[in-house]
Design an enzyme around this catalytic site. Structure first.
Site, short mmCIF file in Angstrom:
data_model
loop_
_atom_site.label_atom_id
_atom_site.label_comp_id
_atom_site.label_asym_id
_atom_site.label_seq_id
_atom_site.Cartn_x
_atom_site.Cartn_y
_atom_site.Cartn_z
N GLY A 298 31.82 74.25 58.92
CA GLY A 298 31.36 74.34 57.55
C GLY A 298 29.86 74.15 57.52
O GLY A 298 29.31 73.48 58.39
N HIS B 90 33.78 68.15 51.73
CA HIS B 90 32.60 67.72 52.51
C HIS B 90 31.40 68.62 52.18
O HIS B 90 30.29 68.13 51.92
CB HIS B 90 32.95 67.78 54.00
CG HIS B 90 31.80 67.48 54.93
ND1 HIS B 90 31.79 66.40 55.79
CD2 HIS B 90 30.62 68.12 55.13
CE1 HIS B 90 30.64 66.39 56.47
NE2 HIS B 90 29.92 67.44 56.10
N GLU B 91 31.64 69.94 52.18
CA GLU B 91 30.53 70.88 51.92
C GLU B 91 30.08 70.79 50.46
O GLU B 91 28.88 70.88 50.17
CB GLU B 91 30.93 72.31 52.28
CG GLU B 91 31.31 72.53 53.74
CD GLU B 91 30.32 71.95 54.72
OE1 GLU B 91 29.10 71.93 54.45
OE2 GLU B 91 30.76 71.47 55.80
N CYS C 105 29.43 65.94 61.06
CA CYS C 105 28.57 66.79 60.23
C CYS C 105 27.42 67.27 61.09
O CYS C 105 26.85 66.49 61.84
CB CYS C 105 28.04 65.97 59.05
SG CYS C 105 26.88 66.86 57.99
N LEU C 106 27.10 68.55 61.00
CA LEU C 106 26.00 69.08 61.82
C LEU C 106 24.67 68.41 61.49
O LEU C 106 23.76 68.38 62.31
CB LEU C 106 25.89 70.60 61.66
CG LEU C 106 27.08 71.41 62.19
CD1 LEU C 106 26.89 72.89 61.87
CD2 LEU C 106 27.26 71.21 63.69
N GLN D 263 21.65 72.54 54.25
CA GLN D 263 21.58 72.24 55.69
C GLN D 263 20.70 73.24 56.44
O GLN D 263 20.39 73.03 57.62
CB GLN D 263 22.98 72.22 56.31
CG GLN D 263 23.82 71.03 55.82
CD GLN D 263 25.16 70.98 56.51
OE1 GLN D 263 26.08 71.66 56.10
NE2 GLN D 263 25.27 70.19 57.58
N HIS E 296 27.67 68.10 50.04
CA HIS E 296 26.30 68.47 50.42
C HIS E 296 25.55 69.07 49.23
O HIS E 296 24.38 68.76 48.99
CB HIS E 296 26.32 69.51 51.55
CG HIS E 296 26.43 68.92 52.93
ND1 HIS E 296 25.51 68.04 53.45
CD2 HIS E 296 27.35 69.11 53.90
CE1 HIS E 296 25.86 67.70 54.68
NE2 HIS E 296 26.99 68.33 54.97
NI NI Z 1 28.11 68.20 56.73
#
Ligand code: NI
Length: 183
Positions: free
Chosen positions: A46, A138-139, A96-97, A51, A142
Site C-alpha cells: 500500500g 492504514h493508507e 510501513c514504508l 509518501q 496517511h
Molecule cells: Ni504506511
C-alpha cells in the site's frame, strides 16, 4: 514512469492532511503510475500520495504480491471517504514504508466500507475485511496525517521512540530510495 523517494517519519508532508482533487488529469494519472512503480520497487502492499511528497488524496493498494492474495486486484482510491467501520476489531502486526524496519501490533476495525473515485472518475464503493480492510485503513490514515505510532498505546510508542529517532536521522538501513533529509 519513475521510482520516487519515499518520505519517512519526521517529514512534515506525512503529517499534513491531503486534499481531495477536482479533476483526474494526466498529471494525476502520471503520479499514480509512479506510485505503483515506487511501491512495487519497495515490495510494499500500500502507498499513500504523501509518501511520495504529494498532498493529493490518493492511495493505492496491491496485495497480489503476497502468496495468499494473488487474485486480489490492485485498487486505486482517489478522494476516499470511510463510510462505516465495524465495532469488531482485529490486532495485526503492521509495517510501513515510511517507517523502515519498524513493526508493531496495531488494533483496527475488522471491516471497513469506503467510497472513492476510480481513475475513470467513477464513484465506487467497497466493503473490505481481513488484510484488505487493514491496508485501506492504514493508507487512509496517511491521508489524514496519521501513522502507526498514533494508533498504539503511549507505552508502546515509548518503546518505538528509539527506532523513530533513527528513522528521522536516516540511520536505518533501507533497500529503497527515501528522502535524503527531513522534508
Ligand atoms: Ni504506511
Amino acid at each position: 514512469m519513475a521510482i520516487l523517494p519515499i518520505t519517512v517519519f519526521g517529514d512534515r508532508v506525512l503529517r499534513q492532511k491531503t486534499n481531495p482533487i477536482n479533476q483526474i488529469d494526466d498529471q494525476t494519472i502520471g503520479l499514480i503510475r509512479n506510485m505503483y512503480e515506487t511501491m512495487h520497487n519497495a515490495y510494499g502492499i500500500g502507498l499513500a500520495a504523501n509518501q511520495v511528497a504529494s498532498t493529493k488524496s490518493i492511495f493505492i493498494v496491491d496485495l497480489s504480491v503476497m502468496d495468499d492474495y494473488k487474485n486480489v486486484k490492485p485498487v486505486t482510491m482517489i478522494n476516499p471517504v470511510i463510510l462505516e467501520v465495524s465495532e469488531e476489531v482485529e490486532i495485526m502486526e503492521e509495517g510501513c514504508l515510511s517507517l523502515p524496519n519498524l513493526r508493531t501490533d496495531v488494533e483496527r476495525p475488522a471491516i471497513v466500507k469506503v467510497k472513492y473515485l476510480d481513475t475513470d472518475e467513477n464513484e465506487q464503493m467497497l466493503e473490505a475485511d481481513d488484510l484488505l480492510a487493514r491496508v485501506i485503513l492504514h493508507e487512509y490514515d496517511h491521508l489524514i496525517g496519521k501513522m502507526i505510532p498514533d494508533r498504539v498505546e503511549p507505552k508502546v510508542k515509548k518503546k518505538l521512540q528509539k527506532k523513530l529517532n533513527n528513522i528521522i536521522a536516516r540511520k536505518e538501513k533501507v533497500d529503497y530510495p527515501i528522502t535524503e533529509r527531513k522534508l
